[in-house]
Design a protein around this motif. Structure first.
Motif, PDB file in Angstrom:
ATOM      1  N   ASP A 202       1.352  -0.177  -0.133  1.00 40.06           N
ATOM      2  CA  ASP A 202      -0.171  -0.473  -0.365  1.00 40.06           C
ATOM      3  C   ASP A 202       0.790   0.900  -0.530  1.00 40.06           C
ATOM      4  N   ALA A 203       1.888   1.645   0.421  1.00 37.91           N
ATOM      5  CA  ALA A 203       2.827   2.836   0.656  1.00 37.91           C
ATOM      6  C   ALA A 203       3.815   2.567  -0.338  1.00 37.91           C
ATOM      7  N   LEU A 204       3.638   1.647  -0.994  1.00 35.63           N
ATOM      8  CA  LEU A 204       5.125   1.936  -2.115  1.00 35.63           C
ATOM      9  C   LEU A 204       3.969   2.853  -2.827  1.00 35.63           C
ATOM     10  N   ARG A 205       2.624   2.298  -3.027  1.00 29.80           N
ATOM     11  CA  ARG A 205       1.807   2.678  -4.507  1.00 29.80           C
ATOM     12  C   ARG A 205       1.627   4.871  -4.093  1.00 29.80           C
ATOM     13  N   GLN A 206       1.602   5.119  -3.372  1.00 26.06           N
ATOM     14  CA  GLN A 206       1.005   5.845  -2.538  1.00 26.06           C
ATOM     15  C   GLN A 206       2.104   7.278  -3.424  1.00 26.06           C
ATOM     16  N   PRO A 207       1.116   8.413  -3.666  1.00 27.27           N
ATOM     17  CA  PRO A 207       2.328   9.691  -4.075  1.00 27.27           C
ATOM     18  C   PRO A 207       3.101  10.058  -3.640  1.00 27.27           C
TER      19      PRO A 207
END
Length: 377
Positions: A202-207
């Motif tokens: 989830d964190a990897l895909r955040q802006p």
């Protein structure tokens, strides 16, 4: 591992691969995985033949989307995700788009059908390439009741495993006997462990890389190699000092050390000796070099624009030398346009940079817009 992100086969039978790999070594013995139908999952093909030589007879699945490069969209649509990633792989590595799309969809469909096996074993190592893919795989396994008690993880950690199997850059450097020893150390994949994969994915895909930075600065429970890998990967944000990623700076310095000009093979081999945690294969390294050839003031030029990348030679420009001298900023020069996960980094003011003084990402003035969710391709 140092993978080749270009398409290959999805599932391969290790029993059928054994003759091609030279057969099992030593006296004939029972297959280590012969007590249950087993799927071995790896983010490349580097250990496939060695597993076959060690006597494993299960199936082998390669899941090799190189998440350390390019956009990683937060879309809930699997088709949309594969479309974005396939476009990147096609453009970055010269893979036909349809072929890249077919491979990604095939690999993931095979993983999602893994509950037809009595046992699923994940084989991963400590570098960022492996760890980001491991996070996605664990996310996919989270809440899969059909796999509870049947999934296991072999995670090579040089700090822990170096004494027993040797300190290596990746699993592909280990022989059959060493892989057998690691097999004996596999551990159960629990719901608590897959939940950590969900967090990282989830964190990897955040802006904004804030959540990843928090994990990188601490510990990821159950995954001792995740935080160090994230710390290394985040250092490929443009630095506050010169706008270069750690990998980009290392490649420029390696070119300078080679006299200013080097072939792809020479550059790759020399660079591997300098990276504190090497994670790129030659195709991924070449993609980074192409990025340094971009913009109005390239830091590197390809001597023959028509030459195949694998046989090309590359030359450091005066801009590249200024960057190494610390008298220029790559982002300000206009050469930066790349993605790290969900973060889009663009000249002249990337939304995030790496601050070597605090050893952490810092937001620039553009981060406010990125934090509100810049559209991904």
């Amino acid at each position: 591992m140092m993978p080749d992100p270009r398409p290959g086969a999805a599932i391969v039978s290790l029993a059928q691969a054994a003759p091609r790999a030279g057969g099992a070594r030593g006296p004939r013995r029972a297959a280590p995985d012969g007590d249950a139908p087993t799927l071995h999952v790896r983010c490349g093909s580097d250990i496939r033949d060695s597993l076959a030589m060690a006597g494993f007879q299960g199936d082998f699945l390669e899941v090799a989307d190189p998440l350390i490069q390019g956009p990683v969209p937060a879309t809930r649509s699997l088709d949309g995700y594969h479309d974005t990633r396939a476009r990147f792989v096609s453009a970055a590595y010269g893979v036909p788009l349809a072929e890249a799309r077919r491979r990604m969809a095939g690999e993931w469909a095979a993983l999602l059908a893994a509950d037809r096996y009595d046992r699923v074993v994940l084989w991963f190592e400590h570098d960022a390439y492996d760890q980001l893919i491991l996070a996605r795989v664990l996310d996919a396994l989270h809440g899969r009741r059909g796999l509870e008690g049947r999934a296991a993880l072999v995670l090579y950690d040089p700090a822990r495993d170096g004494a027993s199997v040797g300190v290596v850059r990746g699993l592909g450097e280990l022989g059959p006997d060493a892989l057998l020893r690691l097999w004996g150390q596999r551990r159960m994949v629990t719901r608590a462990l897959t939940a950590q994969g969900v967090r990282v994915w989830d964190a990897l895909r955040q802006p904004a890389p804030r959540a990843l930075a928090r994990m990188a600065a601490g510990l990821v429970p159950g995954l001792a190699t995740m935080a160090p890998a994230l710390r290394r990967w985040l250092q490929d944000l443009p630095w506050t000092t010169d706008g270069l990623a750690l990998t980009e700076r290392g490649l420029l310095r390696t070119l300078a050390d080679e006299g200013g000009t080097a072939s792809t093979g020479t550059l790759f081999r020399a660079y591997l000796t300098t990276d504190p945690q090497p994670t790129l294969g030659d195709a991924m390294m070449t993609h980074v070099v192409h990025g340094l050839c971009a913009g109005p003031e390239p830091a590197v030029i390809k001597d023959d624009p028509d030459a195949a990348d694998r046989t090309a030679t590359w030359t450091l420009t005066e801009t590249g030398r200024r960057l190494l001298d610390g008298t220029a900023d790559w982002a300000a020069l206009g050469g930066l346009d790349r993605w790290m996960g969900g973060t889009h980094l663009v000249s002249p003011m990337p939304s995030w940079r790496w601050d070597p003084e605090t050893a952490a990402p810092i937001a620039t003035g553009m981060a406010d817009r990125a934090g509100r969710g810049e559209a991904q391709p």
